[in-house]
Motif scaffolding. Structure first.
Motif, PDB file in Angstrom:
ATOM      1  N   MET A   1      59.506   6.295  12.999  1.00  0.00           N
ATOM      2  CA  MET A   1      59.773   6.302  11.571  1.00  0.00           C
ATOM      3  C   MET A   1      59.421   4.962  10.909  1.00  0.00           C
ATOM      4  N   THR A   2      59.145   3.978  11.726  1.00  0.00           N
ATOM      5  CA  THR A   2      58.829   2.685  11.119  1.00  0.00           C
ATOM      6  C   THR A   2      57.354   2.631  10.736  1.00  0.00           C
ATOM      7  N   ALA A   3      57.119   1.988   9.615  1.00  0.00           N
ATOM      8  CA  ALA A   3      55.746   1.921   9.117  1.00  0.00           C
ATOM      9  C   ALA A   3      55.001   0.773   9.788  1.00  0.00           C
ATOM     10  N   GLN A   4      53.830   1.035  10.266  1.00  0.00           N
ATOM     11  CA  GLN A   4      52.984  -0.044  10.752  1.00  0.00           C
ATOM     12  C   GLN A   4      51.975  -0.362   9.658  1.00  0.00           C
ATOM     13  N   PRO A   5      51.889  -1.602   9.253  1.00  0.00           N
ATOM     14  CA  PRO A   5      50.918  -1.932   8.220  1.00  0.00           C
ATOM     15  C   PRO A   5      49.504  -1.613   8.702  1.00  0.00           C
ATOM     16  N   SER A  46      54.653  -7.225  17.507  1.00  0.00           N
ATOM     17  CA  SER A  46      55.284  -7.126  18.822  1.00  0.00           C
ATOM     18  C   SER A  46      56.281  -5.965  18.864  1.00  0.00           C
ATOM     19  N   PRO A  47      56.383  -5.290  20.014  1.00  0.00           N
ATOM     20  CA  PRO A  47      57.425  -4.255  20.168  1.00  0.00           C
ATOM     21  C   PRO A  47      58.826  -4.825  19.942  1.00  0.00           C
ATOM     22  N   LYS A  48      58.986  -6.122  20.145  1.00  0.00           N
ATOM     23  CA  LYS A  48      60.303  -6.743  19.928  1.00  0.00           C
ATOM     24  C   LYS A  48      60.701  -6.710  18.447  1.00  0.00           C
ATOM     25  N   ARG A  54      64.961  -1.259  14.874  1.00  0.00           N
ATOM     26  CA  ARG A  54      65.763  -0.092  15.300  1.00  0.00           C
ATOM     27  C   ARG A  54      67.234  -0.467  15.405  1.00  0.00           C
ATOM     28  N   ALA A  55      67.497  -1.673  15.880  1.00  0.00           N
ATOM     29  CA  ALA A  55      68.895  -2.116  16.039  1.00  0.00           C
ATOM     30  C   ALA A  55      69.595  -2.285  14.694  1.00  0.00           C
ATOM     31  N   PHE A 149      61.302  -1.269   5.185  1.00  0.00           N
ATOM     32  CA  PHE A 149      62.217  -2.017   6.061  1.00  0.00           C
ATOM     33  C   PHE A 149      63.658  -1.660   5.734  1.00  0.00           C
ATOM     34  N   THR A 150      64.516  -1.937   6.715  1.00  0.00           N
ATOM     35  CA  THR A 150      65.957  -1.807   6.539  1.00  0.00           C
ATOM     36  C   THR A 150      66.513  -3.105   5.985  1.00  0.00           C
TER      37      THR A 150
END
Ligand code: CU
Length: 503
Positions: A1-5, A46-48, A54-55, A149-150
């Motif tokens: 669900m997160t947008a990647q630019p 980065s996946p981080k 997500r957190a 973003f959250t």
């Protein structure tokens, strides 16, 4: 669900890779920062960064979608028409969401230059922080980019470009993050955005910056000449109060003679959300005869304190609750050291019997308390701990060609100060110049250490000339984050550095 630019990719990875190579070459001789500390920089892709996002996500979060255009337009400053760049109005339309909400903003760039949006003060995902060349590619003229973003923390925030000196045009707007649990001891609220204005009245910020660069230092062709306005000075700010002469200062887009009027009634408690969107001007703010209860600094709660006057450096915000008296009163904002002011009227329907100019003169005489001595509430204060890593930030300038530096160097995105996730990071900011610097950290809210005591939680804090300011933060938001002076001319002239998470 997160947008990647969409525009990030190979180029971005290449740049970070290059940074690593450059840093490795320096590692042997760098004593404090200036290298990646042997690690690999954690880039915006980065996946981080995605994991940290997500957190942040909470159950029941809503999604708010906003379409925004950066445009060339005319604005009415109150009988004065200026041709400028804006988000359609001045200030831009406020965005208001709730804590934990997902904000989706599609920005269409209709300007003749590339642009970007930085979400000032938010601990958001690094790839949405809006710093071209560090967290994303610039958004070219005629193109769009979607930020998503959250927003993890409630508070008073704002947004503006992080491209050149565009912030000194009309490109700014409030971003308010409400807390569903914040009942709040007030009846209504009023957002007041303060600004110093020169754009479209014979000069542009780009031309002013070129002038500063060409002259090597401010005021060479202004303050020194008879009949020209003197360069701003302020004892409160410990010396120089600004590098640029502004014809006007604005509150919610208006000069003092044509102020916004806010309809209220006696006894009403108003939460003022004050935002300093100025490029080169600190503002002192007060409501004559009416104490203000300061409740938040840069969005985070402080132990409430009643003050007659407060000070906001560029980029800073303060929330204050006032109780409306039996008469119309102005919220006065004085451009520190400049002899200029602006206002918003809190109108009870009865015409003000007082003269704002006289009141502003009185307000200028009041003693302004030390804002870094506000104290964070226990709910948000970071405990006093020994830091795992300390970085000195020595602030100097202006040097040759109006250069402003941190640790003797102008901004280089590939030359970060290394930090690692989980560390307690201390920044020791030392101002060796003759001018104040409101120092801002992206993606984090730091804990000011006021003489060894707990000060406010903030994302921007003034470092006075000749003084040192210590701030600590928890490294809990991986990525590449700017720390810089929020004087837009100082930042553009080099006074920026990268806090670089490495692994
Ligand atoms: Cu500065």
């Amino acid at each position: 669900m997160t947008a990647q630019p969409a525009s990030l990719g190979r180029r971005d990875l290449f740049r970070l890779g290059f940074g690593l190579v450059a840093a490795t070459g320096l590692a042997g001789c760098a004593s404090n920062g200036g290298s990646s500390g042997g690690g690999t920089p954690i880039g915006p892709n980065s996946p981080k960064v995605a994991a940290a996002e997500r957190a942040r996500q909470i159950a029941g979060a809503r999604k708010t979608s906003v379409k925004l255009a950066a445009v060339q337009s005319e604005v009415d400053l109150g009988g004065i028409t200026a041709s400028t760049w804006s988000y359609g109005e001045l200030p831009g339309k406020e965005i208001r969401i709730r804590r934990g909400d997902l904000l989706n903003v599609e920005l269409r760039n209709e300007l003749p230059q590339p642009t970007s949006i930085h979400w000032h003060g938010l601990a958001l995902r690094n790839d949405m922080d809006g710093v071209p060349g560090l967290t994303q590619d610039e958004i070219p003229a005629g193109q769009s980019f979607t930020y998503e973003f959250t927003a993890p923390d409630p508070g008073t925030y704002w947004f503006h470009p992080h491209s050149g000196v565009q912030l000194d045009r009309g490109l700014y707007a409030p971003l308010i993050v409400e807390d569903p649990e914040d009942g709040g001891n007030y009846d209504t609220e009023l957002v007041i955005v303060l600004d110093d204005w020169l754009d479209g009245l014979g000069r542009t910020p780009d031309a002013v910056f070129d002038e500063l660069r060409a002259n090597g230092m401010p005021g060479m062709d202004h303050g020194a000449m008879p009949g020209m306005p003197a360069m701003p000075k302020s004892d409160l700010l410990g010396g120089d109060a600004g590098d640029v002469i502004y014809p006007h200062v604005l509150a919610n887009g208006k000069v003092w003679k044509a102020p916004q009027t806010f309809a209220t009634k006696p006894g009403q408690r108003i939460r003022l959300r004050l935002i300093n969107a100025g490029a080169d001007t600190a503002f002192r703010v007060g409501v004559p005869g009416v104490p203000m209860t300061v409740t938040h600094a840069d969005g985070f709660p402080v132990m409430p304190v009643e003050l007659d006057v407060v000070l906001l450096g560029m980029g800073e915000r303060l929330d204050c609750v006032v109780t409306v008296p039996d008469r119309t009163v102005p919220v006065l904002a004085l451009a520190e050291g400049r002899g200029q002011f602006t206002q918003v009227l809190l109108s009870t329907g009865v015409a003000a019997s007082t003269d704002s100019e006289a009141l502003a003169t009185e307000l200028a005489k009041l003693v302004v308390p030390e804002m870094n001595a506000l104290r964070a509430t226990d709910s948000v204060a970071l405990p006093l701990r020994e830091p795992d890593v300390t970085h000195d930030l020595v602030l100097e300038g202006p040097g040759d060609k109006y250069s402003w530096t941190i640790n003797g160097k102008a901004y280089d995105p590939a030359d970060g100060l290394p930090i690692r996730s989980g560390q307690v990071v201390r920044l020791r900011m030392r101002n060796k110049s003759k001018m104040f610097h409101p120092m801002h950290v992206h993606g984090h809210t730091f804990q000011v250490r006021a003489n060894g005591k707990i000060g406010p939680r903030r994302d921007t804090a003034i470092v006075l000339p000749g003084r040192e300011l210590i701030v600590d933060f928890d490294a809990d938001n991986p990525g590449q984050w700017l720390t810089h002076c929020h004087n837009v001319y100082h930042g553009e002239a080099g006074m920026m550095a990268v806090l670089s998470y490495v692994e």
